[in-house]
Design a protein around this motif. Sequence first.
Motif, mmCIF file in Angstrom:
data_model
loop_
_atom_site.group_PDB
_atom_site.id
_atom_site.type_symbol
_atom_site.label_atom_id
_atom_site.label_comp_id
_atom_site.label_asym_id
_atom_site.label_seq_id
_atom_site.Cartn_x
_atom_site.Cartn_y
_atom_site.Cartn_z
ATOM 1 N N TYR A 143 20.356 35.148 107.387
ATOM 2 C CA TYR A 143 19.987 33.868 106.790
ATOM 3 C C TYR A 143 20.662 33.735 105.424
ATOM 4 N N GLY A 144 21.294 32.587 105.206
ATOM 5 C CA GLY A 144 21.988 32.356 103.943
ATOM 6 C C GLY A 144 23.492 32.472 104.028
ATOM 7 N N ARG A 145 24.027 32.765 105.238
ATOM 8 C CA ARG A 145 25.475 32.842 105.395
ATOM 9 C C ARG A 145 26.085 31.451 105.358
ATOM 10 N N GLY A 146 27.394 31.387 105.088
ATOM 11 C CA GLY A 146 28.085 30.120 104.912
ATOM 12 C C GLY A 146 28.801 29.641 106.166
ATOM 13 N N GLY A 147 29.590 28.568 105.995
ATOM 14 C CA GLY A 147 30.252 27.917 107.115
ATOM 15 C C GLY A 147 31.321 28.737 107.798
ATOM 16 N N ARG A 148 31.891 29.713 107.111
ATOM 17 C CA ARG A 148 32.944 30.525 107.721
ATOM 18 C C ARG A 148 32.421 31.256 108.956
ATOM 19 N N MET A 149 31.130 31.622 108.939
ATOM 20 C CA MET A 149 30.564 32.350 110.065
ATOM 21 C C MET A 149 30.485 31.489 111.325
ATOM 22 N N VAL A 202 25.179 31.647 100.401
ATOM 23 C CA VAL A 202 24.126 31.697 99.395
ATOM 24 C C VAL A 202 23.708 33.154 99.186
ATOM 25 N N CYS A 203 23.601 33.882 100.289
ATOM 26 C CA CYS A 203 23.231 35.295 100.226
ATOM 27 C C CYS A 203 23.846 36.031 101.401
ATOM 28 N N SER A 204 24.573 37.092 101.131
ATOM 29 C CA SER A 204 25.141 37.906 102.208
ATOM 30 C C SER A 204 24.631 39.340 102.147
ATOM 31 N N ALA A 205 23.508 39.552 101.455
ATOM 32 C CA ALA A 205 22.940 40.896 101.378
ATOM 33 C C ALA A 205 22.572 41.458 102.754
ATOM 34 N N PRO A 206 22.034 40.641 103.692
ATOM 35 C CA PRO A 206 21.780 41.201 105.031
ATOM 36 C C PRO A 206 23.049 41.736 105.688
ATOM 37 N N ALA A 207 24.162 41.038 105.513
ATOM 38 C CA ALA A 207 25.437 41.517 106.061
ATOM 39 C C ALA A 207 25.903 42.760 105.331
ATOM 40 N N ALA A 208 25.620 42.843 104.034
ATOM 41 C CA ALA A 208 26.036 44.019 103.258
ATOM 42 C C ALA A 208 25.402 45.292 103.801
ATOM 43 N N ALA A 209 24.192 45.188 104.349
ATOM 44 C CA ALA A 209 23.547 46.366 104.935
ATOM 45 C C ALA A 209 24.335 46.882 106.128
#
Length: 401
Positions: free
Chosen positions: A47-53, A353-360
Amino acid sequence: MWNMLRYFTAGESHGPCLTTIIEGVPAGFDIDIEKVNHDLWRRQQGYGRGGRMLIEKDEVQVRSGLRWGKTIGSPVTFGIDNRDWKNWTKKMSPYAEDEGQAIPVKKPRPGHADLTGILKYGHSDIRNILERASARETVSRVAVGSFCKQLIEPFSVKVRGYLRSLGGIEADVDGKSYDEIYELAENSPVRMADPDAEKKAIALIDECKKEGNTLGGVFEVVATGVPPGLGSHVHYDRKLDGRLAQSLMSIQAMKGVEIGRGFDMAMRRGSEVHDEIFFDPQHMISETKPRMQPTDFYRGSNNSGGLEGGMTTGAPLVVRVAMKPISTLMSPLQSVNLDTKQPEDASVERSDVCSAPAAAVIGEAIVSFELARAFLEKFGGDSLAEISRNYDGYLDQIKSL
């Protein structure tokens, strides 16, 4: 060393593709490419990922090193196409005749590599820096880490990543096993194993999106089944904790690494933090009483996070990493125009907005690579069969102590 496991990545965020070469791969390992693609998919979630995804569907194309699903001992090459390239063929063209097809980026973003990069390399267009500095590069590293997970899986080593906090909201995981934490996190849009924290995190992301702001977080990576003795105490560059910290800090936007109880240990007395050692052949293995498998020594706690003296102890390896908020803000901070030297708002690139979940997921991949590299250094050989013999001999050796 010529046979050391290592990798190289190449490619720009909006270039035609990302390319990865993994060198030092032994022969005979089963590799499931769909597992690699699944980890690439996991990196795109959150949640919080941008349009590129919404544009990309990251999948690897194997270009060397595998035959019939097995490694053959030669370098492994992965290619991952950038679907967005079709919109950037002139703007990112390698050919001189296409120069001038894009508007140059002139307003560096605070917190990004933009300004320092142009000063270092002498560029006048920030895009020459931001394309490679982009976290899009981590697609390649997730592919490497996912591949490396499959090199250590035959030896019962598991590596798992999830969020411990997002924007200051802490996940309560007390009383949960690592298996439970991971399962809950895998089914959470913010990779948090706490439903209450998840709801608060989603609300905070929504709030920041309305503000044009961004958020960071802290993720944790845990590796179980790690044998004692990976890494070394004899030189700074062979200490596994140092290698893990360097690699994890090399992920874009990471600002801190701690192992085990980390910084909390600095505020306590030695009697409160050092893991007492016991010996009992009848001791039951558990995550709260980690054992130095396959010996009969065990620790009464795991405050050290499974690392002492630059070497694994046999207890679960526990690493936490702090990620700052992403540098691109939709409500940009103040910057300076490179040409006019006048104050202007910073440039805005498409972002999260936030990519911390992906960073994990990325951190999980980084730890997997470093563990695989240390594992092959310890039990090295040219094939799975040779490595297995070395590993089994080592287990016999330490069991006899």
